[in-house]
Design a protein around this motif. Structure first.
Motif, PDB file in Angstrom:
ATOM      1  N   LEU A   1      15.329  47.487  22.109  1.00  0.00           N
ATOM      2  CA  LEU A   1      14.535  48.548  21.535  1.00  0.00           C
ATOM      3  C   LEU A   1      13.406  49.306  22.124  1.00  0.00           C
ATOM      4  N   PRO A   2      12.353  48.460  22.503  1.00  0.00           N
ATOM      5  CA  PRO A   2      11.112  49.073  23.217  1.00  0.00           C
ATOM      6  C   PRO A   2      11.508  49.933  24.427  1.00  0.00           C
ATOM      7  N   ASP A   3      12.287  49.620  25.245  1.00  0.00           N
ATOM      8  CA  ASP A   3      12.577  50.531  26.328  1.00  0.00           C
ATOM      9  C   ASP A   3      13.290  51.735  25.902  1.00  0.00           C
ATOM     10  N   PHE A   4      14.261  51.433  25.033  1.00  0.00           N
ATOM     11  CA  PHE A   4      14.730  52.995  24.351  1.00  0.00           C
ATOM     12  C   PHE A   4      13.968  53.575  23.634  1.00  0.00           C
ATOM     13  N   ILE A   5      12.670  53.319  23.107  1.00  0.00           N
ATOM     14  CA  ILE A   5      11.821  54.032  22.512  1.00  0.00           C
ATOM     15  C   ILE A   5      10.862  54.845  23.482  1.00  0.00           C
ATOM     16  N   ALA A   6      10.565  53.925  24.520  1.00  0.00           N
ATOM     17  CA  ALA A   6       9.823  54.643  25.665  1.00  0.00           C
ATOM     18  C   ALA A   6      10.495  55.749  26.111  1.00  0.00           C
ATOM     19  N   LEU A   7      12.080  55.449  26.441  1.00  0.00           N
ATOM     20  CA  LEU A   7      13.004  56.575  26.995  1.00  0.00           C
ATOM     21  C   LEU A   7      13.102  58.027  25.986  1.00  0.00           C
ATOM     22  N   VAL A   8      13.038  57.603  24.656  1.00  0.00           N
ATOM     23  CA  VAL A   8      13.130  58.859  23.934  1.00  0.00           C
ATOM     24  C   VAL A   8      11.629  59.704  23.997  1.00  0.00           C
TER      25      VAL A   8
END
Ligand SMILES: Nc1ncnc2c1ncn2[C@@H]1O[C@H](COP(=O)(O)OP(=O)(O)OP(=O)(O)O)[C@@H](O)[C@H]1O
Length: 260
Positions: free
Chosen positions: A192-199
């Motif tokens: 999740l954290p990496d995905f949040i950073a991507l968004v």
């Protein structure tokens, strides 16, 4: 303001799935839409993206009335939508999936027409490195930090890889407004954290985002503002902090949920 809806209503027979929803989304923000199951979130997103025509109300994007326009017309105006179950071409590799989106973005009517065009007119990966769509697709895969070989067939990708591919495909159509449908669903807590950073990175690149989501950590981390639907009504709109302590929202939805 990039997008606004004015008293939008969508019915299915006698059921009013979205009632009189008015809201505005500002350029450069990440706007979340939350609410219990059946609240009308997907139906509302489908009205914005042209999959449904609302019975009442008006949707305005960049000053144009877009109510009732088709998904491909809206896509060519810069509105892209992702799906909870990722829709890509399973028998194409990651790079060719993006090349189809790039060809669609350059003016083709449908994704299938774009796929046909790729097959007939474009060199295959490895045949001609000068083809610009290959370079553009590679750059998009880099941007979304696609973690495996671009030559892997989409049917062999896991959920997280498919979601990154879908984001890259959306960006390939030259999106200015990205509609994310439960993009965090199916990701592990570790992913999740990496995905949040991507968004956030996509937003920082100049794309406005509207997301519907059940994963509260995602919503509370990424959104600038949130609207809450309940039985088709918008019961609240505000910043994440305002929404977290709104009594109507706590009663209808957040209640027992962990919002931190
Ligand atoms: N195609 C359809 N035909 C008939 N009723 C529908 C249709 N799509 C949605 N509905 C109904 O409209 C209401 C809103 O559904 P919608 O899927 O928009 O809610 P949601 O907030 O996205 O829910 P979830 O969080 O479970 O995805 C529900 O009562 C649903 O049963």
């Amino acid at each position: 303001m990039l997008l606004s809806t004015e008293s939008v209503e969508k019915r299915f027979g006698g059921l009013v799935a979205v009632k009189d929803v008015t809201l505005t989304v500002n350029e450069g923000e990440i706007f979340g839409i939350i609410g219990p199951n059946g609240a009308g979130k997907t139906t509302f997103l489908n009205c914005i993206s042209g999959y449904y025509r609302p019975e009442k109300g008006k949707i305005t994007y960049q000053g144009h009335d877009i109510t009732g326009k088709s998904p491909h017309q809206l896509s060519h105006m810069g509105i892209a939508r992702t799906f909870q179950i990722v829709r890509c071409f399973p028998k194409l590799n990651a790079i060719d999936n993006i090349r189809v989106a790039l060809i669609f973005g350059s003016g083709k009517k449908t994704y299938n027409e774009s796929l046909d065009h790729l097959t007939r007119h474009y060199p295959k990966l490895g045949e001609d490195r000068r083809d610009p769509t290959i370079h553009q697709a590679e750059a998009l895969l880099d941007f979304v930090r696609f973690p495996v070989s671009p030559k892997i067939l989409a049917e062999n990708l896991n959920t997280m890889q498919l979601k990154r591919l879908e984001l890259a495909r959306s960006l390939g159509t030259n999106a200015k407004l990205l509609l994310l449908d439960e993009v965090a669903a199916g990701l592990t807590p570790a992913e999740l954290p990496d995905f949040i950073a991507l968004v956030k990175k996509i937003r920082d690149s100049g794309v406005t985002i509207i997301c519907i989501e059940h994963v509260m950590k995602f919503i509370m981390d990424v959104c600038d503002r949130i609207a809450v639907l309940n039985f088709g009504d918008k019961i609240a709109e505000g910043t994440t902090d305002e929404i977290k302590c709104n009594p109507k929202v706590l009663e209808a939805y957040l209640g027992e949920e962990t919002v931190h």
